[in-house]
Write an enzyme that holds these catalytic residues in place. Structure first.
Site: not given
Lengths: 265, 227
Positions: A43-45, A218
């Site tokens: 999972g990213t931001t 991403a």
């Protein structure tokens, strides 16, 4: 499943993790080496911003496995209880499991004790869970959340950042985590003012994630074809509420329109 | 060698039951009833911090009368059972019937094998997912592990017969307001009046989100008890 009854000297108290351990639920999986980055979802931001009435949590919707997009509409922002929420970045599997356990831990405490934990207590609990994940983090499965909530005792929104060691750092204005956090964080920093209202803070969060998605592969941008928008949650004295997709769609379209270069002629 | 005196098993059981009943009768009673929007539990309890009625899970509530430390131990065990079960399977797999059976096992076990029986009577109530209320359930458990499945209304405590007689009977589930007034009048009896401060009221109410349990505070209770 039988009724867990303990002798007073062995009682786990209101701690759900301890209850699991004493009920034989804790299955530790041991392995050596590092888990290759393309073999699990990432999972990213996420960003968190304090504003006049409380605090906002927002996250993009992309999960990646190495250089592939593995999920287009993953959720990274969750309610922790009525007045707090958590946003996650890192290995998606362990992160979602950590959130599930964290939510349960808070609810279990509340039911057993008859009162909620303080916001500070909740933040510390999450820190302990991240610290327990340190061996996995060293093998590549790091989880780095943001915790935000409305402190009913102080009457204000508060937010906490963490590192992989479980270190807990309270921020007074904003926080960001994940691969796109540098870009998202900068956008928030430049647009931040002390007395933003709900609309202003929502616009700032959408913009921060939008800019991050342009710079970081991403981080997922808004997907107007499938109708996938970032998740934005607002936590105020009235509790945790998720901003609905229709409103996010409208605001995102407005943002995109404002970015469109003027047509020649 | 000393031989223990022979006591007939009937006598042992009777003594234990009498002991438990006496303990339970010392405390105040409670009434639980189905209303048009869920299940409400109304207990006579002057303490605002030592609860008789509590939340177990999303749609399940617990109520106990008798010895506080004993039913509170059962309450906590119930919360633990439900949370562990919901964690290892899914939230929808947690149900009142299985919890009531677990309670019955423990109460029965203690009644026959321990020095003294538990001086408690407990209630496990659950509201169904369905809006009709057809799946609402109330399990009434006695000190010896007897389980009774009740439909519309149940009284726990010492003077259950006289309280039950005083309760109004409704053709269909009443509103919270009507049901509560009847329950409070029945608990009070002809010679007393009970005010909001003497009561502890909570409800499992549909449309209350995932966790349907809510306590009804003094301010709201005063309004509900007015005509």
């Amino acid at each position: 499943m039988n009724l867990p009854i303990f002798l007073p000297q062995n009682d786990p108290g209101p701690d759900f993790a301890e209850l699991m351990r004493r009920s034989g639920f804790h299955r530790e999986i041991k392995f050596d080496g590092v888990v290759p980055v393309e073999s699990f979802r990432h999972g990213t931001t996420c960003v968190a911003i304090r504003y006049a009435d409380g605090v906002l949590l927002a996250g993009d919707r992309r999960a990646t496995s190495g250089n592939l997009i593995s999920h287009r509409s993953i959720e990274k922002v969750f309610p922790a209880d009525r007045h707090s929420g958590v946003a996650i970045a890192g290995a998606a599997g362990p992160a979602v499991e950590m959130v599930k356990l964290f939510q349960l831990q808070l609810e279990h405490y509340e039911k057993v004790e008859g009162t909620s934990l303080s916001l500070e207590g909740k933040a510390n609990q999450l820190g302990q869970m991240i610290r327990n994940n340190l061996p996995a983090a060293m093998q590549g499965l790091a989880v780095v959340p943001i915790f935000a909530g409305f402190d009913l005792a102080r009457g204000t929104g508060r937010l906490f950042e963490y590192d992989v060691t479980g270190g807990r750092y309270e921020e007074t204005q904003h926080a960001s985590t994940g691969s796109g956090s540098l870009h998202a964080g900068t956008v928030v920093k430049l647009g931040y003012t002390e007395s933003m209202n709900e609309t202003e803070v929502t616009d700032l969060a959408i913009r921060a994630l939008f800019e991050a998605s342009e710079e970081d592969s991403a981080t997922g941008g808004p997907d107007t074809i499938r109708g996938i928008y970032p998740i934005v949650a607002l936590i105020t004295a009235d509790g945790y509420t998720r901003v609905d997709d229709a409103e996010l769609a409208e605001r995102t379209v407005a943002l995109i329109d404002s970015r469109r270069p003027p047509r020649a002629g | 060698m000393n031989m223990p005196f022979y006591v007939a098993p009937e006598q042992v059981m009777k003594d234990r039951a009498d002991y438990a009943r006496k303990g339970i009768a010392r405390g105040r009673s409670l009434v639980a009833f189905r209303f048009d929007d869920g299940v409400a539990i109304c207990a006579e309890n002057t303490s605002s911090t030592l609860h008789k009625v509590s939340e177990i899970y999303d749609r399940i509530a617990f109520a106990g009368v008798g010895k506080y430390n004993e039913f509170d131990q059962l309450r906590i065990a119930g919360v633990r059972h439900a949370d562990l079960k919901g964690y290892s399977f899914s939230r929808e797999d947690v149900d009142a019937r299985s919890l009531a059976n677990q309670y019955a096992q423990i109460l029965g076990q203690v009644f026959t094998h321990e020095m003294k029986p538990m001086e408690v009577e407990i209630l496990v109530a659950e509201i169904g997912v369905d809006d009709s209320g057809d799946d609402d359930q109330m399990f009434h458990l006695l000190y010896d592990g007897t389980v009774v499945d009740e439909r519309n209304v149940v009284v726990l405590g010492g003077e259950t017969d006289s309280i039950s007689e005083r309760l109004e009977s409704f053709e269909s589930p009443p509103t919270l307001h009507e049901g509560l007034r009847s329950a409070v009048a029945a608990l009070a009896g002809p010679d007393r009046t009970l005010s909001a401060g003497d009561l502890e009221v909570a409800a499992l109410q549909r449309g209350n989100g995932r966790r349907t349990f809510r306590r009804i505070g003094d301010t709201e209770l005063v309004e509900l008890l007015q005509d």
